[in-house]
Structures are given as structure tokens and as C-alpha cells.
Design a protein around this motif. Structure first.
Motif, PDB file in Angstrom:
ATOM      1  N   ASN A 137      50.711  53.863  31.472  1.00  0.00           N
ATOM      2  CA  ASN A 137      49.581  52.955  31.343  1.00  0.00           C
ATOM      3  C   ASN A 137      49.715  51.784  32.321  1.00  0.00           C
ATOM      4  O   ASN A 137      48.737  51.389  32.961  1.00  0.00           O
ATOM      5  N   ASN A 138      50.916  51.220  32.444  1.00  0.00           N
ATOM      6  CA  ASN A 138      51.103  50.087  33.351  1.00  0.00           C
ATOM      7  C   ASN A 138      50.788  50.464  34.800  1.00  0.00           C
ATOM      8  O   ASN A 138      50.169  49.685  35.531  1.00  0.00           O
ATOM      9  N   ILE A 139      51.196  51.645  35.216  1.00  0.00           N
ATOM     10  CA  ILE A 139      50.886  52.084  36.583  1.00  0.00           C
ATOM     11  C   ILE A 139      49.383  52.212  36.768  1.00  0.00           C
ATOM     12  O   ILE A 139      48.834  51.832  37.812  1.00  0.00           O
ATOM     13  N   MET A 140      48.686  52.707  35.768  1.00  0.00           N
ATOM     14  CA  MET A 140      47.229  52.836  35.874  1.00  0.00           C
ATOM     15  C   MET A 140      46.555  51.472  35.913  1.00  0.00           C
ATOM     16  O   MET A 140      45.602  51.261  36.669  1.00  0.00           O
ATOM     17  N   GLU A 141      47.047  50.511  35.127  1.00  0.00           N
ATOM     18  CA  GLU A 141      46.500  49.147  35.174  1.00  0.00           C
ATOM     19  C   GLU A 141      46.683  48.548  36.573  1.00  0.00           C
ATOM     20  O   GLU A 141      45.756  47.943  37.128  1.00  0.00           O
ATOM     21  N   PRO A 156      35.523  35.162  32.612  1.00  0.00           N
ATOM     22  CA  PRO A 156      35.611  34.359  33.834  1.00  0.00           C
ATOM     23  C   PRO A 156      34.247  33.826  34.234  1.00  0.00           C
ATOM     24  O   PRO A 156      33.231  34.504  34.083  1.00  0.00           O
ATOM     25  N   ALA A 157      34.225  32.618  34.742  1.00  0.00           N
ATOM     26  CA  ALA A 157      33.017  32.077  35.362  1.00  0.00           C
ATOM     27  C   ALA A 157      33.115  32.422  36.841  1.00  0.00           C
ATOM     28  O   ALA A 157      34.143  32.186  37.467  1.00  0.00           O
ATOM     29  N   ARG A 158      32.049  32.992  37.381  1.00  0.00           N
ATOM     30  CA  ARG A 158      32.071  33.382  38.787  1.00  0.00           C
ATOM     31  C   ARG A 158      31.939  32.124  39.653  1.00  0.00           C
ATOM     32  O   ARG A 158      30.986  31.375  39.526  1.00  0.00           O
ATOM     33  N   ALA A 159      32.898  31.924  40.536  1.00  0.00           N
ATOM     34  CA  ALA A 159      32.825  30.839  41.502  1.00  0.00           C
ATOM     35  C   ALA A 159      31.839  31.245  42.603  1.00  0.00           C
ATOM     36  O   ALA A 159      31.621  32.438  42.831  1.00  0.00           O
ATOM     37  N   PRO A 160      31.245  30.284  43.281  1.00  0.00           N
ATOM     38  CA  PRO A 160      30.311  30.626  44.360  1.00  0.00           C
ATOM     39  C   PRO A 160      30.969  31.540  45.401  1.00  0.00           C
ATOM     40  O   PRO A 160      32.092  31.293  45.833  1.00  0.00           O
ATOM     41  N   GLY A 161      30.270  32.611  45.751  1.00  0.00           N
ATOM     42  CA  GLY A 161      30.761  33.542  46.759  1.00  0.00           C
ATOM     43  C   GLY A 161      31.851  34.480  46.286  1.00  0.00           C
ATOM     44  O   GLY A 161      32.458  35.178  47.090  1.00  0.00           O
ATOM     45  N   GLU A 162      32.096  34.536  45.000  1.00  0.00           N
ATOM     46  CA  GLU A 162      33.223  35.312  44.471  1.00  0.00           C
ATOM     47  C   GLU A 162      32.775  36.687  43.974  1.00  0.00           C
ATOM     48  O   GLU A 162      31.714  36.852  43.391  1.00  0.00           O
ATOM     49  N   VAL A 163      33.631  37.666  44.195  1.00  0.00           N
ATOM     50  CA  VAL A 163      33.443  39.024  43.698  1.00  0.00           C
ATOM     51  C   VAL A 163      34.321  39.185  42.461  1.00  0.00           C
ATOM     52  O   VAL A 163      35.501  38.845  42.490  1.00  0.00           O
ATOM     53  N   LEU A 164      33.727  39.701  41.371  1.00  0.00           N
ATOM     54  CA  LEU A 164      34.503  39.969  40.161  1.00  0.00           C
ATOM     55  C   LEU A 164      34.898  41.439  40.165  1.00  0.00           C
ATOM     56  O   LEU A 164      34.050  42.315  40.376  1.00  0.00           O
ATOM     57  N   VAL A 165      36.178  41.704  39.934  1.00  0.00           N
ATOM     58  CA  VAL A 165      36.686  43.074  39.870  1.00  0.00           C
ATOM     59  C   VAL A 165      37.282  43.280  38.478  1.00  0.00           C
ATOM     60  O   VAL A 165      38.355  42.768  38.178  1.00  0.00           O
ATOM     61  N   TRP A 166      36.539  43.993  37.638  1.00  0.00           N
ATOM     62  CA  TRP A 166      36.976  44.307  36.274  1.00  0.00           C
ATOM     63  C   TRP A 166      37.810  45.574  36.336  1.00  0.00           C
ATOM     64  O   TRP A 166      37.370  46.578  36.897  1.00  0.00           O
ATOM     65  N   THR A 167      39.013  45.546  35.767  1.00  0.00           N
ATOM     66  CA  THR A 167      39.922  46.680  35.906  1.00  0.00           C
ATOM     67  C   THR A 167      40.410  47.159  34.541  1.00  0.00           C
ATOM     68  O   THR A 167      40.471  46.384  33.585  1.00  0.00           O
ATOM     69  N   ASP A 168      40.781  48.436  34.501  1.00  0.00           N
ATOM     70  CA  ASP A 168      41.420  48.955  33.294  1.00  0.00           C
ATOM     71  C   ASP A 168      42.177  50.228  33.633  1.00  0.00           C
ATOM     72  O   ASP A 168      41.845  50.929  34.600  1.00  0.00           O
TER      73      ASP A 168
END
Length: 164
Positions: free
Chosen positions: A64-68, A17-29
Motif C-alpha cells: 500500500n505504501n508503494i502505491m501511495e 486544502p485551499a487552492r493558492a492562486p495558480g496552483e494545481v491540486l493533485v489528489w492521490t491514493d
């Protein structure tokens, strides 16, 4: 609600992802030993100023789906609202559920296209509500385990949290 404040979900394709101005990136797993089995989730929050925050947890018996889904939910909850957020996931189930399937499930009374009850309905509703608290939430799918540092870190944390 003014147009500038309209809440929306945006589907993105591509690898990073390209970060948009003012955006928070939330990486999940999410991770699971057995399915069902003990599982863990993680959210790595990358703030625009370069600060990275890590959150994780686990359950003794889950899927796994619930954890995602839990990873995304906890990540969204960790970001002050209203914010601009990009949730980055390597789970097609989570990504496609939030960007494509949710509207159809609601139209069909929480039934799949095949007519079966939707699994994890409570979590889908919680994710929808958490996303609605923000100015904008983008859902971005990335291929997992290809070496992106924040995706790999989320995986490490989720695995470490299994059964915690």
C-alpha cells in the motif's frame, strides 16, 4: 535562484486544502489487496481552470505504501514544471515522509531514527526529485473516506487499478 523561484515544500494541516492562486491540486491514493499483494494507484489532477484529469495504474505484487508514493510521483510528473502544486493525500506515511522524515533520513545516511534502513528509498528519492522540478510543492494530508469527491474518486480509481 531568485527568491520568487525558490523551490520549497510546505507542510499543511487540516481537512481540505485551499487552492493558492495558480496552483494545481493533485489528489492521490493507493490501494492494495493484501499487503503485500496486488495494488493500484491513482492521481486526480485538478487544474485551476476546473479541468480534472485522471491517471492510474497498478502492480501485481506491491505494498500500500508503494502505491501511495507512486500515486504522488505520477501526479507530480503529470504536471508541467515548474508549477505550483499541492499534493493531497490521505496517507500519513507519504505526507510525513515528505514533510518531516526525509531530511532526517538523509542526515542519518538513509537510516530511520531506530537505525534501520529506510524502506522504499528509491521512491523517496524519485519523489524528492520530482518535487524539485516544480516552483513549489505543498503536501496536504486529509482524512480519507469522509466524502470529499476528489479523494473518493482517487480511491475508486486506485481500487479499480489493482493488479493492472
Amino acid at each position: 535562484m531568485p527568491a520568487a523561484r525558490r523551490k520549497q515544500s510546505v507542510r499543511l494541516a487540516g481537512e481540505l486544502p485551499a487552492r493558492a492562486p495558480g496552483e494545481v491540486l493533485v489528489w492521490t491514493d493507493g490501494a492494495c489487496q493484501g499487503n503485500p499483494g496486488p495494488g493500484g494507484w491513482a492521481a486526480v489532477i485538478s487544474w485551476e481552470d476546473g479541468v480534472v484529469e485522471e491517471r492510474s495504474g497498478g502492480l501485481a505484487l506491491t505494498t500500500n505504501n508503494i502505491m501511495e508514493m507512486t500515486a504522488a510521483l505520477e501526479g507530480l510528473r503529470a504536471v508541467p514544471s515548474p508549477s505550483r502544486v499541492c499534493v493531497v493525500t490521505d496517507s500519513r506515511y507519504l505526507h510525513d515522509g515528505m514533510t518531516s522524515w526525509l531530511a532526517g533520513w538523509k542526515r542519518r545516511g538513509w537510516r530511520t531514527a531506530a537505525g534501520d534502513p529506510v524502506k522504499n528509498r528509491e521512491l523517496w528519492l524519485a519523489l524528492e526529485a520530482a518535487a524539485a522540478e516544480h516552483e513549489r510543492v505543498r503536501w496536504h494530508w486529509v482524512r480519507g473516506h469522509v466524502g470529499h469527491p476528489l479523494n473518493e474518486r482517487a480511491d475508486e480509481l486506485a481500487v479499480a487499478a489493482i493488479g493492472r
